[in-house]
Write a protein that holds these residues in place. Structure first.
Motif, PDB file in Angstrom:
ATOM      1  N   HIS A  56      11.287 -71.575   7.099  1.00 16.36           N
ATOM      2  CA  HIS A  56      10.016 -71.306   6.422  1.00 16.36           C
ATOM      3  C   HIS A  56       9.681 -72.468   5.504  1.00 16.36           C
ATOM      4  CE1 HIS A  56       6.804 -68.690   5.022  1.00 16.36           C
ATOM      5  NE2 HIS A  56       7.081 -69.090   3.793  1.00 16.36           N
ATOM      6  N   GLY A  57       8.404 -72.811   5.426  1.00 15.82           N
ATOM      7  CA  GLY A  57       7.955 -73.818   4.466  1.00 15.82           C
ATOM      8  C   GLY A  57       7.309 -75.020   5.108  1.00 15.82           C
ATOM      9  N   SER A  58       7.152 -76.076   4.302  1.00 12.32           N
ATOM     10  CA  SER A  58       6.485 -77.305   4.718  1.00 12.32           C
ATOM     11  C   SER A  58       7.390 -78.143   5.605  1.00 12.32           C
ATOM     12  CB  SER A  58       6.101 -78.140   3.491  1.00 12.32           C
ATOM     13  OG  SER A  58       5.268 -77.416   2.635  1.00 12.32           O
ATOM     14  N   ASP A  59       6.840 -78.607   6.738  1.00 13.43           N
ATOM     15  CA  ASP A  59       7.626 -79.445   7.647  1.00 13.43           C
ATOM     16  C   ASP A  59       8.142 -80.704   6.961  1.00 13.43           C
ATOM     17  OD1 ASP A  59       7.442 -77.722   9.777  1.00 13.43           O
ATOM     18  OD2 ASP A  59       5.647 -78.675  10.598  1.00 13.43           O
ATOM     19  N   GLY A  60       7.376 -81.283   6.050  1.00 17.82           N
ATOM     20  CA  GLY A  60       7.804 -82.487   5.348  1.00 17.82           C
ATOM     21  C   GLY A  60       8.487 -82.209   4.022  1.00 17.82           C
ATOM     22  N   ARG A  86       6.860 -76.955  -1.320  1.00 16.66           N
ATOM     23  CA  ARG A  86       7.608 -78.196  -1.522  1.00 16.66           C
ATOM     24  C   ARG A  86       8.923 -78.260  -0.763  1.00 16.66           C
ATOM     25  NH1 ARG A  86       7.848 -78.009  -7.629  1.00 16.66           N
ATOM     26  NH2 ARG A  86       6.684 -76.096  -7.430  1.00 16.66           N
ATOM     27  N   HIS A  87       9.279 -77.188  -0.085  1.00 18.17           N
ATOM     28  CA  HIS A  87      10.576 -77.121   0.591  1.00 18.17           C
ATOM     29  C   HIS A  87      10.433 -76.645   2.031  1.00 18.17           C
ATOM     30  CE1 HIS A  87      12.984 -77.494  -3.144  1.00 18.17           C
ATOM     31  NE2 HIS A  87      11.882 -76.983  -3.683  1.00 18.17           N
ATOM     32  N   PHE A  88      11.370 -77.063   2.860  1.00 18.53           N
ATOM     33  CA  PHE A  88      11.531 -76.513   4.203  1.00 18.53           C
ATOM     34  C   PHE A  88      12.849 -75.758   4.176  1.00 18.53           C
ATOM     35  CE2 PHE A  88      13.136 -76.629   8.558  1.00 18.53           C
ATOM     36  CZ  PHE A  88      12.079 -76.012   9.202  1.00 18.53           C
ATOM     37  N   SER A  89      12.773 -74.445   4.102  1.00 19.45           N
ATOM     38  CA  SER A  89      13.961 -73.608   3.934  1.00 19.45           C
ATOM     39  C   SER A  89      14.543 -73.219   5.282  1.00 19.45           C
ATOM     40  CB  SER A  89      13.609 -72.347   3.152  1.00 19.45           C
ATOM     41  OG  SER A  89      13.132 -72.687   1.875  1.00 19.45           O
ATOM     42  N   VAL A  90      15.863 -73.299   5.367  1.00 13.82           N
ATOM     43  CA  VAL A  90      16.619 -72.870   6.534  1.00 13.82           C
ATOM     44  C   VAL A  90      17.520 -71.734   6.078  1.00 13.82           C
ATOM     45  CG1 VAL A  90      18.274 -73.557   8.309  1.00 13.82           C
ATOM     46  CG2 VAL A  90      16.562 -75.201   7.475  1.00 13.82           C
ATOM     47  N   LEU A  91      17.398 -70.585   6.750  1.00 11.81           N
ATOM     48  CA  LEU A  91      18.129 -69.378   6.344  1.00 11.81           C
ATOM     49  C   LEU A  91      18.951 -68.856   7.520  1.00 11.81           C
ATOM     50  CD1 LEU A  91      14.929 -69.313   5.277  1.00 11.81           C
ATOM     51  CD2 LEU A  91      15.810 -67.368   4.065  1.00 11.81           C
ATOM     52  N   PRO A  92      20.183 -69.324   7.684  1.00 15.06           N
ATOM     53  CA  PRO A  92      21.002 -68.780   8.766  1.00 15.06           C
ATOM     54  C   PRO A  92      21.594 -67.438   8.354  1.00 15.06           C
ATOM     55  CG  PRO A  92      22.244 -70.421   7.553  1.00 15.06           C
ATOM     56  CD  PRO A  92      20.848 -70.397   6.962  1.00 15.06           C
ATOM     57  N   ASP A  93      21.723 -66.547   9.326  1.00 15.48           N
ATOM     58  CA  ASP A  93      22.444 -65.307   9.082  1.00 15.48           C
ATOM     59  C   ASP A  93      23.903 -65.561   9.431  1.00 15.48           C
ATOM     60  OD1 ASP A  93      20.519 -63.473   8.160  1.00 15.48           O
ATOM     61  OD2 ASP A  93      19.719 -63.282  10.173  1.00 15.48           O
ATOM     62  N   LEU A  94      24.799 -65.185   8.552  1.00 17.57           N
ATOM     63  CA  LEU A  94      26.219 -65.343   8.829  1.00 17.57           C
ATOM     64  C   LEU A  94      26.591 -64.542  10.072  1.00 17.57           C
ATOM     65  CD1 LEU A  94      27.636 -65.058   5.210  1.00 17.57           C
ATOM     66  CD2 LEU A  94      27.089 -67.131   6.487  1.00 17.57           C
TER      67      LEU A  94
END
Length: 82
Positions: A39-43, A70-78
């Motif tokens: 989720h978020g901005s590609d840059g 301002r962020h590109f968030s990566v949220l992996p599920d364990l």
């Protein structure tokens, strides 16, 4: 037994994904399925948000909205907790 818990897990995963406000996808890494939401901005600044047990990336659903400009968030599920 195992069949019962597997059936419960499939129902639980389906229920959470139906209400999860963020897009996600499943990846297979070394034969293991991993669910990842972004989720978020590609840059934007890459930001990794990890959850603890027994939660999932759903925990971060409100936080990423504050970070999205301002962020590109990566949220992996364990593994085993998606």
């Amino acid at each position: 037994g195992t069949l019962r818990s597997d059936r419960f897990r499939r129902v639980e995963e389906s229920a959470v994904r139906d209400v999860h406000p963020l897009p996600g996808r499943d990846l297979v890494v070394d034969g293991v399925r991993l669910h990842v939401t972004t989720h978020g901005s590609d840059g934007g600044v890459p930001t990794l948000l990890l959850h603890g047990a027994p939660t999932s990336s759903y925990l971060w659903r409100d936080v990423v909205r504050d970070l999205e400009h301002r962020h590109f968030s990566v949220l992996p599920d364990l593994v085993g907790l998606s």
